[in-house]
Motif scaffolding. Structure first.
Motif, PDB file in Angstrom:
ATOM      1  N   PRO A  26      -9.471   4.484   2.197  1.00 54.07           N
ATOM      2  CA  PRO A  26     -10.814   4.804   2.711  1.00 54.07           C
ATOM      3  C   PRO A  26     -11.911   4.225   1.806  1.00 54.07           C
ATOM      4  CG  PRO A  26      -9.376   6.724   2.848  1.00 54.07           C
ATOM      5  CD  PRO A  26      -8.591   5.657   2.133  1.00 54.07           C
ATOM      6  N   HIS A  27     -12.960   3.751   2.409  1.00 51.53           N
ATOM      7  CA  HIS A  27     -14.143   3.164   1.738  1.00 51.53           C
ATOM      8  C   HIS A  27     -13.843   1.820   1.078  1.00 51.53           C
ATOM      9  CE1 HIS A  27     -15.490   7.167   2.498  1.00 51.53           C
ATOM     10  NE2 HIS A  27     -14.756   7.688   1.532  1.00 51.53           N
ATOM     11  N   SER A  28     -12.745   1.192   1.460  1.00 50.82           N
ATOM     12  CA  SER A  28     -12.446  -0.108   0.837  1.00 50.82           C
ATOM     13  C   SER A  28     -12.363  -1.198   1.898  1.00 50.82           C
ATOM     14  CB  SER A  28     -11.130  -0.044   0.075  1.00 50.82           C
ATOM     15  OG  SER A  28     -10.037  -0.159   0.962  1.00 50.82           O
ATOM     16  N   ASP A  29     -12.493  -2.430   1.449  1.00 43.75           N
ATOM     17  CA  ASP A  29     -12.273  -3.594   2.316  1.00 43.75           C
ATOM     18  C   ASP A  29     -11.396  -4.571   1.521  1.00 43.75           C
ATOM     19  OD1 ASP A  29     -12.337  -5.599   4.171  1.00 43.75           O
ATOM     20  OD2 ASP A  29     -14.416  -6.181   3.793  1.00 43.75           O
ATOM     21  N   PRO A  30     -10.073  -4.437   1.685  1.00 47.06           N
ATOM     22  CA  PRO A  30      -9.172  -5.227   0.834  1.00 47.06           C
ATOM     23  C   PRO A  30      -9.176  -6.715   1.178  1.00 47.06           C
ATOM     24  CG  PRO A  30      -8.015  -3.385   1.914  1.00 47.06           C
ATOM     25  CD  PRO A  30      -9.341  -3.527   2.581  1.00 47.06           C
ATOM     26  N   SER A  31      -9.166  -7.536   0.129  1.00 48.06           N
ATOM     27  CA  SER A  31      -8.831  -8.948   0.300  1.00 48.06           C
ATOM     28  C   SER A  31      -7.322  -8.984   0.054  1.00 48.06           C
ATOM     29  CB  SER A  31      -9.583  -9.793  -0.733  1.00 48.06           C
ATOM     30  OG  SER A  31      -9.249 -11.149  -0.550  1.00 48.06           O
ATOM     31  N   TRP A  32      -6.571  -8.827   1.128  1.00 44.05           N
ATOM     32  CA  TRP A  32      -5.132  -8.534   1.023  1.00 44.05           C
ATOM     33  C   TRP A  32      -4.365  -9.630   0.298  1.00 44.05           C
ATOM     34  CZ3 TRP A  32      -3.554  -3.790   2.329  1.00 44.05           C
ATOM     35  CH2 TRP A  32      -4.335  -3.048   3.223  1.00 44.05           C
ATOM     36  N   PHE A  33      -3.418  -9.197  -0.505  1.00 42.81           N
ATOM     37  CA  PHE A  33      -2.514 -10.145  -1.185  1.00 42.81           C
ATOM     38  C   PHE A  33      -1.326 -10.462  -0.285  1.00 42.81           C
ATOM     39  CE2 PHE A  33       0.640 -11.248  -4.548  1.00 42.81           C
ATOM     40  CZ  PHE A  33      -0.111 -12.130  -5.273  1.00 42.81           C
ATOM     41  N   GLY A  34      -0.922  -9.467   0.508  1.00 40.91           N
ATOM     42  CA  GLY A  34       0.211  -9.663   1.413  1.00 40.91           C
ATOM     43  C   GLY A  34       0.191  -8.606   2.491  1.00 40.91           C
ATOM     44  N   PHE A  35       1.094  -8.733   3.444  1.00 43.58           N
ATOM     45  CA  PHE A  35       1.201  -7.779   4.548  1.00 43.58           C
ATOM     46  C   PHE A  35       2.425  -6.918   4.274  1.00 43.58           C
ATOM     47  CE2 PHE A  35       2.323  -6.353   8.802  1.00 43.58           C
ATOM     48  CZ  PHE A  35       1.087  -6.014   9.331  1.00 43.58           C
ATOM     49  N   LEU A  36       2.182  -5.693   3.774  1.00 43.05           N
ATOM     50  CA  LEU A  36       3.265  -4.822   3.300  1.00 43.05           C
ATOM     51  C   LEU A  36       3.699  -3.852   4.405  1.00 43.05           C
ATOM     52  CD1 LEU A  36       4.912  -3.890   0.744  1.00 43.05           C
ATOM     53  CD2 LEU A  36       3.103  -2.205   0.383  1.00 43.05           C
ATOM     54  N   MET A  37       5.019  -3.867   4.671  1.00 42.10           N
ATOM     55  CA  MET A  37       5.567  -2.985   5.708  1.00 42.10           C
ATOM     56  C   MET A  37       6.711  -2.191   5.105  1.00 42.10           C
ATOM     57  SD  MET A  37       6.082  -5.790   8.705  1.00 42.10           S
ATOM     58  CE  MET A  37       6.283  -7.134   7.595  1.00 42.10           C
ATOM     59  N   THR A  38       6.845  -0.940   5.536  1.00 46.47           N
ATOM     60  CA  THR A  38       8.005  -0.144   5.133  1.00 46.47           C
ATOM     61  C   THR A  38       8.849   0.094   6.378  1.00 46.47           C
ATOM     62  OG1 THR A  38       6.667   0.920   3.448  1.00 46.47           O
ATOM     63  CG2 THR A  38       8.735   1.996   4.014  1.00 46.47           C
ATOM     64  N   VAL A  39      10.122  -0.262   6.302  1.00 49.17           N
ATOM     65  CA  VAL A  39      11.028  -0.026   7.431  1.00 49.17           C
ATOM     66  C   VAL A  39      11.257   1.488   7.510  1.00 49.17           C
ATOM     67  CG1 VAL A  39      13.326  -0.483   8.379  1.00 49.17           C
ATOM     68  CG2 VAL A  39      12.164  -2.245   7.006  1.00 49.17           C
ATOM     69  N   ARG A  40      10.948   2.070   8.664  1.00 50.05           N
ATOM     70  CA  ARG A  40      11.045   3.536   8.766  1.00 50.05           C
ATOM     71  C   ARG A  40      12.497   3.995   8.626  1.00 50.05           C
ATOM     72  NH1 ARG A  40       6.308   5.960  12.029  1.00 50.05           N
ATOM     73  NH2 ARG A  40       7.753   7.705  12.149  1.00 50.05           N
ATOM     74  N   GLU A  41      12.642   5.226   8.169  1.00 54.13           N
ATOM     75  CA  GLU A  41      13.978   5.760   7.893  1.00 54.13           C
ATOM     76  C   GLU A  41      14.857   5.756   9.156  1.00 54.13           C
ATOM     77  OE1 GLU A  41      13.414   9.227   5.602  1.00 54.13           O
ATOM     78  OE2 GLU A  41      15.205   8.801   4.410  1.00 54.13           O
ATOM     79  N   ASP A  42      14.214   5.988  10.323  1.00 53.15           N
ATOM     80  CA  ASP A  42      14.999   6.077  11.562  1.00 53.15           C
ATOM     81  C   ASP A  42      15.092   4.727  12.294  1.00 53.15           C
ATOM     82  OD1 ASP A  42      12.359   5.929  12.208  1.00 53.15           O
ATOM     83  OD2 ASP A  42      12.310   7.691  13.511  1.00 53.15           O
ATOM     84  N   ALA A  43      14.684   3.645  11.633  1.00 52.35           N
ATOM     85  CA  ALA A  43      14.790   2.318  12.269  1.00 52.35           C
ATOM     86  C   ALA A  43      16.278   1.941  12.388  1.00 52.35           C
ATOM     87  CB  ALA A  43      14.057   1.276  11.434  1.00 52.35           C
ATOM     88  N   PRO A  44      16.615   1.123  13.407  1.00 57.16           N
ATOM     89  CA  PRO A  44      18.037   0.790  13.589  1.00 57.16           C
ATOM     90  C   PRO A  44      18.532  -0.290  12.623  1.00 57.16           C
ATOM     91  CG  PRO A  44      16.713  -0.206  15.298  1.00 57.16           C
ATOM     92  CD  PRO A  44      15.766   0.612  14.472  1.00 57.16           C
ATOM     93  N   PHE A  45      17.689  -0.727  11.706  1.00 59.22           N
ATOM     94  CA  PHE A  45      18.131  -1.720  10.714  1.00 59.22           C
ATOM     95  C   PHE A  45      17.547  -1.363   9.362  1.00 59.22           C
ATOM     96  CE2 PHE A  45      14.605  -3.454  13.239  1.00 59.22           C
ATOM     97  CZ  PHE A  45      13.619  -3.549  12.263  1.00 59.22           C
ATOM     98  N   SER A  46      18.140  -1.932   8.319  1.00 58.05           N
ATOM     99  CA  SER A  46      17.672  -1.657   6.953  1.00 58.05           C
ATOM    100  C   SER A  46      16.672  -2.736   6.530  1.00 58.05           C
ATOM    101  CB  SER A  46      18.855  -1.669   5.991  1.00 58.05           C
ATOM    102  OG  SER A  46      19.389  -2.979   5.969  1.00 58.05           O
ATOM    103  N   ARG A  47      16.012  -2.502   5.397  1.00 54.32           N
ATOM    104  CA  ARG A  47      15.131  -3.537   4.838  1.00 54.32           C
ATOM    105  C   ARG A  47      15.919  -4.808   4.595  1.00 54.32           C
ATOM    106  NH1 ARG A  47      12.573  -3.336  -0.282  1.00 54.32           N
ATOM    107  NH2 ARG A  47      14.638  -2.950  -1.152  1.00 54.32           N
TER     108      ARG A  47
END
Ligand SMILES: Cc1ncc(COP(=O)(O)O)c(C=O)c1O
Length: 479
Positions: free
Chosen positions: A373-394
């Motif tokens: 909140p209150h930020s505007d990132p100059s992103w370094f990368g697009f970070l995703m977390t594979v959800r625990e119930d996803a049918p595949f692993s990271r």
């Protein structure tokens, strides 16, 4: 023009044969220099025109890379013709340009982001800081989810990192744990803005003010990110790197701007700036610029330590320092890059938003990190977390993407305390403290990964990433 991190550039010679040096031309040095620079410009344009188009599935989609044109290369060649080599006119210009951009008084160039963190933390150990100095055994609050050299200087100085967990929504420090981490020995907070996403600056500043702690912002991944502070009345938007007592940048090619290897330390405090410079420059007391003598006019008139009166100030040491300086050749490249920071930041923001929109259908499979909140990132990368119930692993999705020529990265160390460098400390059960269970840090270590958003990426690259992630999801039966 862009190219891979640390690889041989697209503008290098096409074979290994040495460049033939023709007989000397006539002309003034100035005219010859002009001719050389024009040729260099022409060369860069020609080599750029020679780059092939992106071919989905055949060309590598890089996670990051240097982005440059003829301005960087002509600056580099111009500096090489000066042949000053150590810090010189380009370094002075780059330090001013960086300080102006970040919005602080002082910037000091160093040879990497890790050196910047080392110099910044070392500064806090200076006897010149009196009672506020950080000594061995003092505690520094930080996180384990990040890059190792945010933490390494703390340990190298015999201080004690105290690790708290991160908020999985932002991948940044969970500020609700700061109080629990505090002890009588706490002296500082040292944190990175994770992958360009600012941490909750106001909460951290408030905590530091309450307990009279130093704050070092590791801004290595966030040059150009902004945060709107509400402290002190009207909301004020400032660049990250301008809030802490000290902050740092990295100019490794994966970062927002590059000098090859390189970095900088920033501060608004003149005495901290002088201490940083001392640690950077062998620990010396003297502050003459490279090639200058007797700037203070008292070179042979000081009485310091137990030295004889008038001992040469150039060789008088107030700290146990290092040599972390940048060369003028690197600074010349940086000077051309820094002008492009606003455009690079706009590209990173646009690319991040494009991936987020393109992957919206898979919100039940991946948690994508949110801007604080209150930020505007100059992103370094697009970070995703594979959800625990996803049918595949990271590891299944990362292997899939890498197989389709899309580079991926994990969140650096993941949980630094689980690395071999901690084995000895873990066995001794000393040298660091963990508050809580670092559960979210472990989740990031186990299930997060990121892909690139840097300026060298085009819509074709981004569409290909979206298409391949969708393919992987469908392959595993995601609907
Ligand atoms: C947060 C952070 N701090 C420090 C560094 C170290 O920078 P350098 O590689 O220039 O030493 C990095 C490197 O990527 C980083 O991500």
């Amino acid at each position: 023009m862009s190219d891979t991190v640390g690889s041989k550039g697209g503008s290098g010679p096409t074979d290994d044969s040495p460049v033939e040096i023709k007989s000397a031309s006539t002309g003034t040095p100035r005219a010859l220099r002009q001719k050389i620079l024009e040729l260099v410009s022409e060369y860069v344009a020609a080599s750029k025109a020679d780059e092939g188009p992106f071919v989905a599935g055949r060309s590598l989609v890089r996670y990051a890379g240097r982005v440059f044109d003829d301005r960087e290369v002509t600056n580099l060649v111009n500096a090489s013709l000066d042949f000053w080599l150590t810090e010189g006119r380009y370094a002075a210009m780059l330090e001013s340009a960086l300080a102006r951009f970040v919005g602080v008084e002082f910037a000091r160039l160093v040879n990497s982001g890790s050196s910047a963190n080392l110099a910044a933390f070392s500064a806090l150990t200076s006897p010149k800081l009196g009672e506020r100095r950080v000594s061995a055994g003092d505690e520094i609050i930080t996180v384990a989810a990040g890059f190792p050299t945010t933490v390494a200087p703390i340990i190298q100085h015999g201080a004690v990192p105290v690790f708290i967990d991160v908020d999985p929504r932002t991948a940044n420090v969970d500020v609700t744990q700061l109080e629990a981490a505090w002890s009588e020995r706490t002296r500082a907070v040292m944190l990175a803005h994770t992958l360009g996403n600012p941490f909750d600056v106001d909460a951290v500043l408030e905590f530091c003010a309450r307990h009279e702690l130093w704050l070092i912002e590791d801004n290595c991944d966030a040059l150009g990110s902004t945060y709107t502070t509400r402290r002190g009345g009207e909301p004020t938007t400032k660049f990250t790197g301008s809030f802490g007592d000290l902050s740092t940048s990295s100019f490794y090619p994966a970062h927002h701007i590059t000098t090859g290897e390189g970095g900088a330390v920033y501060t608004n405090d003149e005495s901290l700036d002088a201490i940083v410079a001392s640690f950077r420059d062998w620990g010396r007391d003297c502050y003459c610029k490279s090639g200058k003598d007797n700037t203070c006019g008292l070179r042979f008139e000081h009485q310091m330590g137990q030295l004889p009166f008038g001992y040469d100030h150039k060789y008088t040491y107030s700290h146990f320092g290092y040599n972390l300086k940048m060369t003028d050749l690197q600074a010349a490249i940086g000077l051309a890059q820094v002008e492009k920071l606003p455009d690079f930041g706009a590209d990173r923001r646009r690319n991040h938003a494009y991936l987020r929109a393109g992957l919206a259908d898979f919100a039940h499979v991946f948690d994508v990190v949110e801007a604080t909140p209150h930020s505007d990132p100059s992103w370094f990368g697009f970070l995703m977390t594979v959800r625990e119930d996803a049918p595949f692993s990271r590891s299944e999705i990362v292997n899939f993407l890498e197989g389709e020529k899309i580079q991926t990265r994990v969140l650096f160390a993941g949980n630094l305390t689980r690395h071999p460098c901690f084995d000895e400390l873990r066995e001794r059960q000393s040298g660091y403290r963990i508050v809580g269970d670092l559960r979210n840090t472990d989740q990031l270590m186990d299930r997060a990964f990121w892909v690139g958003v840097y300026s060298g990426m085009t819509v074709e690259h981004l569409d290909y990433i979206i298409e391949q992630i969708a393919d992987c999801c469908h392959k595993f039966g995601v609907v």
